[in-house]
Design a protein around this motif. Structure first.
Motif, PDB file in Angstrom:
ATOM      1  N   CYS A  59     -82.571-113.159  55.540  1.00  0.00           N
ATOM      2  CA  CYS A  59     -83.884-113.015  54.920  1.00  0.00           C
ATOM      3  C   CYS A  59     -84.056-111.607  54.369  1.00  0.00           C
ATOM      4  O   CYS A  59     -84.450-111.400  53.213  1.00  0.00           O
ATOM      5  CB  CYS A  59     -84.965-113.350  55.945  1.00  0.00           C
ATOM      6  N   TYR A  60     -83.752-110.621  55.169  1.00  0.00           N
ATOM      7  CA  TYR A  60     -83.896-109.212  54.777  1.00  0.00           C
ATOM      8  C   TYR A  60     -83.034-108.900  53.560  1.00  0.00           C
ATOM      9  O   TYR A  60     -83.506-108.313  52.581  1.00  0.00           O
ATOM     10  CB  TYR A  60     -83.530-108.320  55.964  1.00  0.00           C
ATOM     11  N   LYS A  77     -87.185-103.690  58.384  1.00  0.00           N
ATOM     12  CA  LYS A  77     -86.643-104.903  58.995  1.00  0.00           C
ATOM     13  C   LYS A  77     -87.446-105.194  60.264  1.00  0.00           C
ATOM     14  O   LYS A  77     -87.605-104.309  61.115  1.00  0.00           O
ATOM     15  CB  LYS A  77     -85.165-104.678  59.331  1.00  0.00           C
ATOM     16  N   PRO A  78     -87.968-106.414  60.371  1.00  0.00           N
ATOM     17  CA  PRO A  78     -88.759-106.747  61.568  1.00  0.00           C
ATOM     18  C   PRO A  78     -87.936-106.628  62.855  1.00  0.00           C
ATOM     19  O   PRO A  78     -86.730-106.869  62.860  1.00  0.00           O
ATOM     20  CB  PRO A  78     -89.155-108.206  61.342  1.00  0.00           C
ATOM     21  N   PHE A 118     -91.213-113.297  61.887  1.00  0.00           N
ATOM     22  CA  PHE A 118     -91.741-113.285  60.526  1.00  0.00           C
ATOM     23  C   PHE A 118     -91.599-111.876  59.962  1.00  0.00           C
ATOM     24  O   PHE A 118     -91.427-110.909  60.703  1.00  0.00           O
ATOM     25  CB  PHE A 118     -93.206-113.733  60.490  1.00  0.00           C
ATOM     26  N   ALA A 119     -91.667-111.796  58.638  1.00  0.00           N
ATOM     27  CA  ALA A 119     -91.603-110.508  57.949  1.00  0.00           C
ATOM     28  C   ALA A 119     -92.847-110.355  57.089  1.00  0.00           C
ATOM     29  O   ALA A 119     -93.316-111.310  56.489  1.00  0.00           O
ATOM     30  CB  ALA A 119     -90.360-110.453  57.065  1.00  0.00           C
ATOM     31  N   ARG A 121     -96.777-113.029  54.377  1.00  0.00           N
ATOM     32  CA  ARG A 121     -96.218-113.186  55.726  1.00  0.00           C
ATOM     33  C   ARG A 121     -95.240-114.351  55.673  1.00  0.00           C
ATOM     34  O   ARG A 121     -95.630-115.487  55.438  1.00  0.00           O
ATOM     35  CB  ARG A 121     -97.321-113.459  56.751  1.00  0.00           C
ATOM     36  N   MET A 122     -93.967-114.046  55.877  1.00  0.00           N
ATOM     37  CA  MET A 122     -92.904-115.034  55.732  1.00  0.00           C
ATOM     38  C   MET A 122     -92.157-115.216  57.048  1.00  0.00           C
ATOM     39  O   MET A 122     -91.702-114.248  57.635  1.00  0.00           O
ATOM     40  CB  MET A 122     -91.923-114.569  54.657  1.00  0.00           C
ATOM     41  N   THR A 123     -92.019-116.461  57.459  1.00  0.00           N
ATOM     42  CA  THR A 123     -91.261-116.724  58.686  1.00  0.00           C
ATOM     43  C   THR A 123     -89.791-116.954  58.359  1.00  0.00           C
ATOM     44  O   THR A 123     -89.448-117.452  57.295  1.00  0.00           O
ATOM     45  CB  THR A 123     -91.811-117.930  59.458  1.00  0.00           C
ATOM     46  N   PHE A 124     -88.935-116.570  59.281  1.00  0.00           N
ATOM     47  CA  PHE A 124     -87.512-116.878  59.159  1.00  0.00           C
ATOM     48  C   PHE A 124     -87.054-117.708  60.360  1.00  0.00           C
ATOM     49  O   PHE A 124     -85.870-117.898  60.578  1.00  0.00           O
ATOM     50  CB  PHE A 124     -86.659-115.606  58.995  1.00  0.00           C
TER      51      PHE A 124
END
Length: 144
Positions: A35-36, A50-51, A56-57, A100-103
């Motif tokens: 994702c990152y 980076k979370p 989520f990010a 807000r995006m979940t991975f």
């Protein structure tokens, strides 16, 4: 007072093996890395860090690079309509023009979603030529 389901949580956690937790953490780390890395390839999206310890990010939209999108809510509505991809607008958590995006999804779904996000952003990107005007404002002639 705990519900019947809440009362069973400690027992479930006690009976879950450490191996399960380790595998889950490894999957989340792998998804986070993908994702990152993929988000860094999309010019209108900035991921400031980076979370750590989240699934989520939070990413910042650069609306100056997008045509016909005024804010994070419009971005998310158009994304859902055009790509069937749901991302939470940051305004819902008090951060205007963030996402807000979940991975925490299956790897193949994450890759597919990130690909659709990139395509959406490319379609809505402002088009510039070397002179600063848009390609639509100019006629390009090719000589043979």
């Amino acid at each position: 007072m705990l519900s019947r389901h809440q009362g069973s949580i400690p027992q479930i956690l006690e009976k879950t093996t450490q191996d399960f937790f380790s595998k889950t953490i490894n999957i989340l780390r792998k998804n986070l890395d993908i994702c990152y890395d993929k988000l860094k390839e999309i010019p209108c999206i900035m991921i400031p860090q980076k979370p750590e310890g989240a699934f989520f990010a939070m990413v910042k939209l650069n609306l100056l690079l997008l045509e016909d999108i005024e804010d994070d809510m419009e971005f998310c509505l158009k994304l859902a309509k055009e790509e069937s991809l749901i991302i939470l607008p940051g305004v819902t958590v008090g951060l205007k023009n963030w996402l807000r995006m979940t991975f925490a999804v299956e790897y193949s779904s994450l890759e597919d979603g990130l690909g659709r996000l990139k395509s959406f952003c490319q379609r809505h990107a402002k088009k510039y030529s070397l002179t600063g005007s848009t390609a639509a404002d100019q006629q390009i002639h090719v000589e043979h």
